[in-house]
Design an enzyme around this catalytic site. Sequence first.
Site, short mmCIF file in Angstrom:
data_model
loop_
_atom_site.label_atom_id
_atom_site.label_comp_id
_atom_site.label_asym_id
_atom_site.label_seq_id
_atom_site.Cartn_x
_atom_site.Cartn_y
_atom_site.Cartn_z
N ASP A 107 19.67 19.69 -47.34
CA ASP A 107 20.44 19.45 -48.55
C ASP A 107 21.01 18.03 -48.53
O ASP A 107 20.26 17.07 -48.46
CB ASP A 107 21.52 20.55 -48.65
N HIS A 272 18.24 29.12 -49.76
CA HIS A 272 18.58 27.72 -49.56
C HIS A 272 19.13 27.47 -48.16
O HIS A 272 18.83 26.44 -47.54
CB HIS A 272 19.61 27.30 -50.61
#
Length: 292
Positions: A107, A272
């Site tokens: 990320d 994620h």
Amino acid sequence: MTLGIPGFDYGRLPGADGVELNVAVSGSGSPVVLLHGFPETHLMWRHVARNLAAEHTVIVPDLRGYGASDKPPAVGEDVYSKRAMAADIVAVASRLGHGHFALAGHDRGALVAFRAGLDHPETVTHLGILDVVPTLDMWNVLRGVSAAVGYHLFLMAQPPGLPEIMIANSADAFFGSFLDAWAKDPAAIPDEVRAEYLRASAGAVDSIVADYRASAGIDVAQDRADFDAGSQFAMPVTVIQQDWGARLGYDAAGVWRAWAPDLDHRLTRAGHFMAEEAPDEITAALRELLAR
């Protein structure tokens, strides 16, 4: 109480421009640096880091502006540029005696790793990217109603003031919403870890917003300059993503191939937070990257 990764030694080390980072280190062998994402801290690597420490020196910092690292005021747009944050990581590794190292990020940390790979090709030997799109390409693929998935990107891109006030007034709800929405396996983030992420994020609202704001400004400009110059990664690259290309209607592997000639692009069924949801899968992929 701040949580840590069992078996890792902790200290504060100087990055760039006088900023100090909270850094965890363990293991021996060739060095690997792991960079965390949003809204997390270095703790997200707790499983993968311990696995890799069996054969590598593993370095796990909190990024500038996050966790227990320094949070300098954003007096200029470059303070939270990915270039400055990448310089922190190179400086920390150098202080630990490593002029070369493998680098993996998730990320926000993946965007820092991206910039480190372009700015320091003589230093970064291998590059791992988890579940992100390059900044320049991200703004190109987020369009129409599909852009709603990234509403926070647009919120934190606004001028200083309102975003910070809105988020600070509902910090647990705001940061917790991403932990809830982006995890396919909520049990992968235990209550005590979730509480640590929320505590750390609530104490870093201004710097987190500044990090995101940079990605709508100076980071785009720097990425565009590299893209226009034909810059590419000189090292082997592994990208592991959810199937964002299918969701948002673009060729995810093609986007990455434009930057990385030596590319291994993989899709995962994990959510994620894949380093926490599927640590064995991520560890295996990084070990394969390091063997290239």
